[in-house]
Design a protein around this motif. Structure first.
Motif, short mmCIF file in Angstrom:
data_model
loop_
_atom_site.label_atom_id
_atom_site.label_comp_id
_atom_site.label_asym_id
_atom_site.label_seq_id
_atom_site.Cartn_x
_atom_site.Cartn_y
_atom_site.Cartn_z
N LEU A 185 47.09 54.96 13.42
CA LEU A 185 47.10 54.82 11.79
C LEU A 185 47.99 55.52 11.10
CD1 LEU A 185 42.92 54.87 11.48
CD2 LEU A 185 44.69 52.98 10.80
N VAL A 186 48.60 56.67 11.87
CA VAL A 186 49.64 57.32 11.34
C VAL A 186 50.74 56.58 11.18
CG1 VAL A 186 51.19 59.29 11.69
CG2 VAL A 186 49.02 59.88 11.78
N GLY A 187 50.99 55.56 12.05
CA GLY A 187 52.29 54.76 11.88
C GLY A 187 52.02 53.77 10.88
N TYR A 188 50.82 53.29 10.61
CA TYR A 188 50.46 52.31 9.66
C TYR A 188 50.85 53.06 8.53
CZ TYR A 188 49.11 48.46 12.56
OH TYR A 188 49.03 47.44 13.52
N VAL A 189 50.11 54.05 8.02
CA VAL A 189 50.25 55.06 6.92
C VAL A 189 51.69 55.00 6.37
CG1 VAL A 189 49.75 56.91 5.54
CG2 VAL A 189 48.03 55.96 7.16
N ARG A 190 52.38 55.58 7.45
CA ARG A 190 53.89 55.81 7.26
C ARG A 190 54.60 54.51 6.84
NH1 ARG A 190 55.32 60.10 11.88
NH2 ARG A 190 54.03 61.89 11.09
N ALA A 191 54.09 53.24 7.00
CA ALA A 191 54.91 52.03 6.89
C ALA A 191 54.58 51.54 5.34
CB ALA A 191 54.30 50.98 7.89
N VAL A 192 53.63 52.26 4.75
CA VAL A 192 53.33 51.92 3.21
C VAL A 192 54.17 52.64 2.49
CG1 VAL A 192 51.43 51.88 1.50
CG2 VAL A 192 50.66 51.35 4.14
N PRO A 193 55.14 52.10 1.87
CA PRO A 193 55.90 52.88 0.89
C PRO A 193 55.10 53.80 -0.16
CG PRO A 193 56.39 50.54 0.84
CD PRO A 193 54.98 50.74 1.56
N ALA A 194 55.73 54.99 -0.04
CA ALA A 194 55.07 55.92 -1.18
C ALA A 194 55.19 55.67 -2.49
CB ALA A 194 55.65 57.34 -0.67
N GLU A 195 56.20 54.71 -2.70
CA GLU A 195 56.48 54.55 -4.11
C GLU A 195 55.49 53.73 -4.74
OE1 GLU A 195 58.61 54.09 -1.41
OE2 GLU A 195 60.28 55.35 -1.94
N LEU A 196 54.72 52.75 -3.80
CA LEU A 196 53.64 52.28 -4.41
C LEU A 196 52.64 53.06 -5.06
CD1 LEU A 196 53.14 49.35 -1.51
CD2 LEU A 196 54.11 49.12 -3.88
N GLU A 197 52.25 54.08 -4.21
CA GLU A 197 51.42 55.25 -4.86
C GLU A 197 51.86 55.96 -6.07
OE1 GLU A 197 50.56 57.78 -1.66
OE2 GLU A 197 49.72 56.11 -0.34
N GLU A 198 53.15 56.28 -6.03
CA GLU A 198 53.96 56.98 -7.19
C GLU A 198 53.82 55.97 -8.36
OE1 GLU A 198 57.65 57.76 -6.11
OE2 GLU A 198 57.13 59.31 -4.35
N ALA A 199 53.87 54.57 -8.34
CA ALA A 199 53.83 53.57 -9.21
C ALA A 199 52.42 53.57 -9.77
CB ALA A 199 54.38 52.22 -8.86
N ALA A 200 51.50 53.69 -9.10
CA ALA A 200 50.16 53.61 -9.39
C ALA A 200 49.78 55.02 -10.35
CB ALA A 200 49.27 53.64 -8.36
N ALA A 201 50.13 56.18 -9.85
CA ALA A 201 50.02 57.18 -10.64
C ALA A 201 50.82 57.48 -11.99
CB ALA A 201 50.58 58.38 -9.55
N VAL A 202 51.97 56.63 -11.96
CA VAL A 202 52.57 56.52 -13.37
C VAL A 202 51.73 55.71 -14.40
CG1 VAL A 202 54.59 55.35 -14.60
CG2 VAL A 202 54.90 56.78 -12.40
N ASP A 203 50.95 54.62 -13.75
CA ASP A 203 50.06 53.82 -14.85
C ASP A 203 48.81 54.33 -14.95
OD1 ASP A 203 51.93 51.91 -14.39
OD2 ASP A 203 51.06 50.81 -12.99
N GLY A 204 48.49 55.52 -14.54
CA GLY A 204 47.54 56.28 -14.62
C GLY A 204 46.38 56.65 -13.72
N ALA A 205 46.61 55.90 -12.63
CA ALA A 205 45.54 56.03 -11.65
C ALA A 205 45.58 57.21 -10.94
CB ALA A 205 45.96 54.82 -10.63
N GLY A 206 44.35 57.73 -10.52
CA GLY A 206 44.11 59.00 -10.09
C GLY A 206 44.42 58.84 -8.55
N ARG A 207 44.19 59.86 -7.84
CA ARG A 207 44.48 59.86 -6.61
C ARG A 207 43.39 59.11 -5.64
NH1 ARG A 207 47.05 62.89 -2.58
NH2 ARG A 207 48.70 63.07 -4.23
N LEU A 208 42.12 59.20 -6.01
CA LEU A 208 41.07 58.32 -5.33
C LEU A 208 41.25 56.83 -5.55
CD1 LEU A 208 38.58 58.30 -3.66
CD2 LEU A 208 37.24 58.81 -5.73
N ARG A 209 41.45 56.46 -6.67
CA ARG A 209 41.55 55.05 -7.39
C ARG A 209 43.01 54.80 -6.65
NH1 ARG A 209 40.72 51.66 -11.60
NH2 ARG A 209 41.40 49.92 -11.03
N THR A 210 43.97 55.39 -6.52
CA THR A 210 45.21 54.81 -5.63
C THR A 210 44.98 54.59 -4.51
OG1 THR A 210 46.70 56.15 -7.14
CG2 THR A 210 47.67 55.60 -5.28
N LEU A 211 44.16 55.47 -3.65
CA LEU A 211 43.81 55.35 -2.33
C LEU A 211 43.07 54.28 -1.96
CD1 LEU A 211 42.98 58.94 -1.23
CD2 LEU A 211 45.05 57.68 -0.75
N VAL A 212 42.13 53.86 -3.01
CA VAL A 212 41.13 52.74 -2.78
C VAL A 212 41.59 51.54 -2.98
CG1 VAL A 212 39.07 51.82 -3.60
CG2 VAL A 212 39.10 54.29 -3.12
#
Length: 277
Positions: free
Chosen positions: A157-184
């Motif tokens: 699972l560590v390999g799968y998580v690292r394959a997900v670009p962190a930029e997607l989470e950063e974009a969600a944070a810019v749109d106002g999503a919290g950490r939990l909402r971003t993860l889910v």
């Protein structure tokens, strides 16, 4: 062009040879399961039974509690897979996104833990489960399977998580999503193929496991399918080949069915649905 075609033909030939190599034991097992005793003792065995019969299956169910053993194996495998995934997923996310000294130590533990043979841990493990009163119980076996599958599940699972670009989470944070909402809403859907693959690994490992089940489960009604299969071998090491092949064939079906059902999700794109609307 000719060299390229020859290389591709060689690759296909190697693939076919590999598939035949993998399929041979299963096909021979299937053939043996349907052969009557007369053909099993023949000096000239054939691939296709001349007089196919279901007697081996009936005898296997009459001699051993296969249904109860299959239920025990199913409970242990499903329980181990679910618990291992529930524990490994958040741990893998932390290890992949926060590369600290602790996460590096955890990665080292994953590698080192895979080097320990079963025989070195079975005695202390038996004593721990005895103190917890979990000897000869399916929950105790599930606990053992979770501990044994967790390191490799975490590594996957560590390999799968690292394959997900962190930029997607950063974009969600810019749109106002919290950490939990971003993860889910962002990370978890992209991890679905990895989670399914990890659960499949844990399920198959627990379904096929023999040594821990042999040591920890004593009464026949608690034993798993791999342990019950050994009962078709007599005290002198002579196997009741027909019923054994029939029971072993039935024992392989769940793994094949599970893989056939979810293989599309395993091979699916990691970033499916990652387009931002």
């Amino acid at each position: 062009m000719k060299s390229g075609r020859a290389a591709r033909a060689g690759q296909y030939l190697a693939l076919v040879a590999y598939l035949v190599f993998l399929a041979f034991p299963f096909l021979w097992l299937l053939s043996t399961a349907f052969k009557p005793a007369r053909e099993l003792g023949s000096l000239h065995p054939t691939w296709i039974p001349e007089d196919p019969t279901l007697a081996n299956f009936r005898q296997a169910f009459d001699e051993q509690p296969l249904l109860q053993a299959a239920l025990n194996s199913l409970l242990a495998a499903v329980g181990a897979a679910l618990v291992a995934v529930l524990i490994a997923t958040p741990m893998a996310y932390v290890m992949a996104r926060h590369r600290t000294t602790l996460s590096r130590l955890a990665s080292g533990w994953v590698v080192v833990s895979q080097a320990f043979p079963f025989v070195l841990v079975i005695i202390p493990l038996f004593l721990v489960l005895k103190n917890l009163r979990l000897i000869n119980s399916v929950p105790g076996l599930i606990m053992v399977y979770v501990v044994w599958a967790l390191p490799f599940a975490l590594w996957m699972l560590v390999g799968y998580v690292r394959a997900v670009p962190a930029e997607l989470e950063e974009a969600a944070a810019v749109d106002g999503a919290g950490r939990l909402r971003t993860l889910v809403s962002v990370t978890a859907p992209l991890l679905a193929p990895g989670i399914v693959a990890t659960a499949l690994f844990a399920f198959i490992t627990a379904w096929n496991e023999f040594f821990f089940a042999l040591v920890l489960l004593k009464t026949p009604e608690k034993q798993t399918l791999p342990v019950v299969l050994t009962h078709f071998i007599g005290a002198e090491g002579v196997a009741d080949l027909g019923p054994l092949a029939a029971a072993a064939f039935l024992a392989t079906l769940p793994s094949l069915v599970v893989f056939a059902v979810i293989q599309k999700r395993i091979t699916g794109g990691m970033l499916a649905g990652a387009v931002k609307n």
